[in-house]
Scaffold this motif. Structure first.
Motif, PDB file in Angstrom:
ATOM      1  N   UNK A 191      -1.813   4.932  -5.246  1.00 54.65           N
ATOM      2  CA  UNK A 191      -3.168   4.821  -5.793  1.00 54.65           C
ATOM      3  C   UNK A 191      -3.450   3.378  -6.210  1.00 54.65           C
ATOM      4  N   UNK A 192      -2.431   2.663  -6.675  1.00 51.94           N
ATOM      5  CA  UNK A 192      -2.600   1.253  -7.005  1.00 51.94           C
ATOM      6  C   UNK A 192      -2.598   0.388  -5.742  1.00 51.94           C
ATOM      7  N   UNK A 193      -1.764   0.741  -4.758  1.00 50.17           N
ATOM      8  CA  UNK A 193      -1.744  -0.017  -3.501  1.00 50.17           C
ATOM      9  C   UNK A 193      -3.108   0.044  -2.820  1.00 50.17           C
TER      10      UNK A 193
ATOM     11  N   UNK B  11     -11.205   2.658   0.549  1.00 49.33           N
ATOM     12  CA  UNK B  11     -11.642   4.032   0.777  1.00 49.33           C
ATOM     13  C   UNK B  11     -10.879   4.678   1.920  1.00 49.33           C
ATOM     14  N   UNK B  12     -10.215   3.847   2.731  1.00 48.83           N
ATOM     15  CA  UNK B  12      -9.475   4.351   3.882  1.00 48.83           C
ATOM     16  C   UNK B  12      -8.055   3.776   3.879  1.00 48.83           C
TER      17      UNK B  12
ATOM     18  N   UNK C 158      -9.275   8.707   5.815  1.00 48.73           N
ATOM     19  CA  UNK C 158      -9.773   8.578   4.442  1.00 48.73           C
ATOM     20  C   UNK C 158      -8.626   8.650   3.439  1.00 48.73           C
ATOM     21  N   UNK C 159      -8.816   7.997   2.303  1.00 44.97           N
ATOM     22  CA  UNK C 159      -7.759   7.962   1.290  1.00 44.97           C
ATOM     23  C   UNK C 159      -7.431   9.351   0.751  1.00 44.97           C
TER      24      UNK C 159
ATOM     25  N   UNK D  91       1.850   3.030   5.617  1.00 45.20           N
ATOM     26  CA  UNK D  91       0.505   3.090   5.042  1.00 45.20           C
ATOM     27  C   UNK D  91       0.079   1.673   4.683  1.00 45.20           C
ATOM     28  N   UNK D  92      -1.037   1.222   5.249  1.00 43.52           N
ATOM     29  CA  UNK D  92      -1.411  -0.183   5.178  1.00 43.52           C
ATOM     30  C   UNK D  92      -2.801  -0.342   4.570  1.00 43.52           C
ATOM     31  N   UNK D  93      -2.920  -1.323   3.683  1.00 38.90           N
ATOM     32  CA  UNK D  93      -4.210  -1.699   3.103  1.00 38.90           C
ATOM     33  C   UNK D  93      -4.541  -3.110   3.584  1.00 38.90           C
ATOM     34  N   UNK D  94      -5.351  -3.244   4.637  1.00 35.94           N
ATOM     35  CA  UNK D  94      -5.660  -4.581   5.156  1.00 35.94           C
ATOM     36  C   UNK D  94      -6.350  -5.473   4.132  1.00 35.94           C
TER      37      UNK D  94
END
Length: 204
Positions: free
Chosen positions: A53-55, A60-61, A122-123, A151-154
């Motif tokens: 949740x912090x990452x 939103x995705x 979606x998250x 799981x990647x957050x660009x």
């Protein structure tokens, strides 16, 4: 930038399969597992969700990268796809799929491949993705696609790899975001590698 090119940039152009903490120095390794048997997976999903949740706090995705080993028989993936569907994970049409040969350890080994799928979800799918990752070592649990989940957050330049029920690596190019995770979730860092993480993040 194409998604496949982006993940290569995030990993400094290095192939990443397993053990991201060791292959991409400067990251974090969290201890997830507690308890016995199936309860370990439930605890890992709970703790992994809190860290992720912090990452993905600003997203939103989730950019999802799945890896699985297979022979040249394309029907090998049917089981994995069925298990993903049971978990509520449908691979969208907007995706990138490619295969890479796995180096043979012995000339007599059968040919095998690493199949990759890269797509956005979606998250709200986070808990299901974590379950699929953490259940990998429990063959009797379902759903269980038996694939690696990245799981990647660009936006933040972070990648989480829940490698099994024992732990999860978080790596990336955003040192300040990693330092915040280090401070916020310090109690869950893996004790075995804590000295390495302390040397990286304890000092400003």
């Amino acid at each position: 930038m194409p998604l496949k090119q982006y993940i290569n940039t995030l990993a400094d152009g290095q192939p990443y399969r397993h053990a991201l903490f060791y292959k991409l120095p400067g990251g974090l390794r969290f201890c997830m597992a507690e308890g016995e048997h199936f309860a370990r997976v439930l605890t890992a999903v709970r703790k992994g969700s809190i860290v992720c949740e912090d990452v993905f706090a600003d997203a939103d995705t989730i950019l999802v990268h799945l890896q699985n080993y297979a022979t040249p028989n394309r029907f090998d993936m049917r089981f994995t796809l069925r298990q993903l569907a049971m978990a509520g994970i449908a691979i969208p049409r907007a995706r990138e799929i490619w295969a890479e040969p796995v180096p043979r350890q012995d000339p007599d080994d059968d040919e095998s491949w690493c199949l990759n799928a890269l797509f956005e979800l979606p998250k709200s799918c986070l808990a299901s993705l974590l379950w699929c990752a953490f259940a990998a070592d429990f063959g009797e649990l379902r759903p269980n696609p038996h694939c690696q989940v990245y799981l990647i957050n660009p936006a933040s330049g972070l990648m989480a790899h829940p490698y099994d029920d024992r732990g999860m690596d978080v790596v990336g190019t955003n040192r300040e975001a990693l330092r915040q995770l280090y401070s916020t979730h310090y109690a869950w860092l893996l004790e075995y590698d804590l000295d390495t993480m302390d040397r990286t993040f304890a000092q400003p």
